[in-house]
Scaffold this active site. Structure first.
Site, mmCIF file in Angstrom:
data_model
loop_
_atom_site.group_PDB
_atom_site.id
_atom_site.type_symbol
_atom_site.label_atom_id
_atom_site.label_comp_id
_atom_site.label_asym_id
_atom_site.label_seq_id
_atom_site.Cartn_x
_atom_site.Cartn_y
_atom_site.Cartn_z
ATOM 1 C CG ASP A 159 3.775 30.438 42.704
ATOM 2 O OD1 ASP A 159 4.348 30.122 43.767
ATOM 3 O OD2 ASP A 159 3.959 31.519 42.130
ATOM 4 C CG ASP A 195 9.672 21.702 41.272
ATOM 5 O OD1 ASP A 195 8.800 22.320 41.936
ATOM 6 O OD2 ASP A 195 10.373 22.256 40.405
ATOM 7 C CD GLU A 233 9.730 16.725 35.630
ATOM 8 O OE1 GLU A 233 9.473 15.708 36.301
ATOM 9 O OE2 GLU A 233 8.992 17.147 34.718
#
Length: 251
Positions: A159, A195, A233
């Site tokens: 997270d 990411d 992804e």
């Protein structure tokens, strides 16, 4: 991931913070004592996941206990041990376990649908080198793993806690990294992926500052062959989102 329930799990919307969960921790509480390695998420366990929990849970899900883990007994063999903190719905975890059958994978995740999903994959793909702890990975690390017990650590898409005032809740903080490094064998590795670029920058800073660790690259690492691109992804990359891998080894 994930346990820190990761962005690998887009189907699990955030629930209101629960007492004692990471979402309710005061901002000034030191990590990792005041912050758990996960965020409670809402999510429904499907019929297939529930069946996997019932049928495969007794074999593949270990009970948490504040005592050192006998990994040889837990896995039924002696093999290199890799800890994964937060596996979302288990897509990458199952893939890695299949392509690295020589290794044992101890995987921490508190999200029940995720645990059920990974167990379902284990049954469908005939995987035998995964064991699951449905418990806070910080406590597992502190109480169940001895110094030098690990050959590797995987933390994929934890997270990111996007808001600046929440950054202290991020999993990758100096105290936790020091604990991870101490539990690695010399030559063992920590592999993180995210990411979210600001989190990638923090990961690089924190990992680089740990004296027991050495970066395998000048900065960010090429994506190792064993880590697959998940559906989530791939979707992000089509939208132009970046992904950053970091691989550090124990001196």
């Amino acid at each position: 991931m994930t346990q820190t329930l990761s962005s690998q799990d887009p189907q699990a919307p955030a629930a209101p913070p629960m007492p004692g969960a990471a979402g309710s921790a005061p901002a000034d509480v030191a990590h990792p004592k005041g912050i758990k390695s996960y965020v409670r998420r809402a999510g429904r366990t499907t019929t297939g996941q529930a069946k996997a929990l019932e049928e495969l849970g007794p074999r593949y899900v270990l009970d948490y206990a504040p005592a050192l883990l006998d990994a040889t007994a837990a896995f039924g063999r002696s093999a290199p041990l890799v800890l994964e903190i937060g596996f979302g719905m288990g897509e990458a975890t199952a893939h890695i376990a299949r392509v690295r059958p020589q290794d044992n994978f101890l995987c921490c995740e508190v999200h029940e649908p995720g645990v059920g999903a990974l167990l379902k994959r284990i049954g469908e793909q005939d995987i035998h080198n995964i064991r699951i702890l449905q418990h806070d990975a910080v406590e597992v690390l502190e109480h169940m793993l001895a110094p030098g017990a690990l050959d590797g650590v995987h933390i994929f898409f934890p997270d990111p806690w996007h808001k600046k005032r929440h950054n202290k809740r991020r999993l990758i903080q100096p105290p936790l990294v020091a604990q991870l490094a101490a539990r690695l064998k010399p030559g063992g590795y920590i592999h993180c992926a995210t990411d979210w670029q600001p989190y990638a920058e923090q990961m690089l800073e924190v990992l680089s500052a740990e004296p027991l660790l050495s970066n395998t690259a000048e900065g960010y690492a090429p994506q190792p062959d064993y880590r697959p691109l998940t559906k989530f992804e791939n979707r992000g990359m089509r939208l132009g989102h970046g992904v950053w891998d970091l691989v550090f080894t124990r001196r």
